[in-house]
Write a protein that holds these residues in place. Structure first.
Motif, PDB file in Angstrom:
ATOM      1  N   THR A  28       0.819  -1.218   0.000  1.00  0.00           N
ATOM      2  CA  THR A  28       0.000   0.000   0.000  1.00  0.00           C
ATOM      3  C   THR A  28       0.850   1.264   0.000  1.00  0.00           C
ATOM      4  N   TYR A  29       2.163   1.148   0.143  1.00  0.00           N
ATOM      5  CA  TYR A  29       3.038   2.317   0.183  1.00  0.00           C
ATOM      6  C   TYR A  29       3.123   2.925  -1.215  1.00  0.00           C
ATOM      7  N   HIS A  63       3.170   5.671   3.207  1.00  0.00           N
ATOM      8  CA  HIS A  63       1.792   5.956   2.812  1.00  0.00           C
ATOM      9  C   HIS A  63       1.207   6.958   3.795  1.00  0.00           C
ATOM     10  N   SER A  65      -2.154   8.693   5.333  1.00  0.00           N
ATOM     11  CA  SER A  65      -3.568   8.415   5.526  1.00  0.00           C
ATOM     12  C   SER A  65      -4.193   9.607   6.231  1.00  0.00           C
ATOM     13  N   TYR A  66      -5.410   9.943   5.849  1.00  0.00           N
ATOM     14  CA  TYR A  66      -6.096  11.093   6.419  1.00  0.00           C
ATOM     15  C   TYR A  66      -7.354  10.620   7.123  1.00  0.00           C
ATOM     16  N   SER A  67      -7.625  11.199   8.278  1.00  0.00           N
ATOM     17  CA  SER A  67      -8.883  10.910   8.967  1.00  0.00           C
ATOM     18  C   SER A  67      -9.652  12.209   9.106  1.00  0.00           C
ATOM     19  N   GLN A  86      -1.695  10.716   9.167  1.00  0.00           N
ATOM     20  CA  GLN A  86      -0.903   9.622   9.712  1.00  0.00           C
ATOM     21  C   GLN A  86       0.012   9.071   8.620  1.00  0.00           C
ATOM     22  N   GLN A 105       3.244  12.065  -2.459  1.00  0.00           N
ATOM     23  CA  GLN A 105       2.243  11.029  -2.726  1.00  0.00           C
ATOM     24  C   GLN A 105       1.215  11.628  -3.676  1.00  0.00           C
ATOM     25  N   GLU A 126       3.392   3.828  12.740  1.00  0.00           N
ATOM     26  CA  GLU A 126       2.427   4.866  12.428  1.00  0.00           C
ATOM     27  C   GLU A 126       2.846   6.130  13.162  1.00  0.00           C
TER      28      GLU A 126
END
Length: 136
Positions: A28-29, A63, A65-67, A86, A105, A126
């Motif tokens: 997933t990277y 990778h 990641s957004y929340s 993250q 990215q 993480e």
């Protein structure tokens, strides 16, 4: 019928599962990052301590990641944007708090700083990030 593993084989089965888990995560990277930090040196001419930025790690697969949404909240005194960011990367890389992390990215490059202690697992780590505002 339940297949039982011998005690010595349980450890190797767990190890294989961990290796597979890591391989799946690393698929997933889809980004890469450069990590920069400060070193403090005495200037030989002026004898004054000076800081300069150096590249600590280059092109680490990662990778982002957004929340949550990058929604702006507004008040009469302040506008802020709240979003959790993250970074996922290999567990072997130790990134010091306060380091500048430049992540590329999806054809975009942004600068961040580590905002908390990394959560390190056998398969990955993480790191919570904040937008870079400069060295403290």
């Amino acid at each position: 019928m339940v297949r039982r593993l011998k005690p010595g084989r349980i450890g190797s089965a767990i190890q294989r599962a961990r290796e597979r888990h890591r391989a799946i995560l690393e698929e997933t990277y889809d980004g890469s990052c450069n990590v920069y930090g400060l070193i403090h040196e005495k200037n030989p001419k002026t004898k004054v301590m000076e800081s300069r930025e150096i590249l600590l790690f280059s092109n680490l697969p990662c990778h982002l990641s957004y929340s949550g949404e990058a929604a702006a909240t507004s008040s009469p005194m302040l506008n802020t944007v709240q979003q959790g960011i993250q970074l996922f990367l290999a567990p072997e890389t130790h990134i010091e708090a306060g380091s500048r992390i430049e992540v590329t990215q999806n054809q975009r490059t942004e600068n961040y700083v580590q905002s908390g202690k990394a959560a390190v697992y056998t398969s990955h780590q993480e790191i919570l990030l904040e937008l870079w505002k400069g060295y403290a």
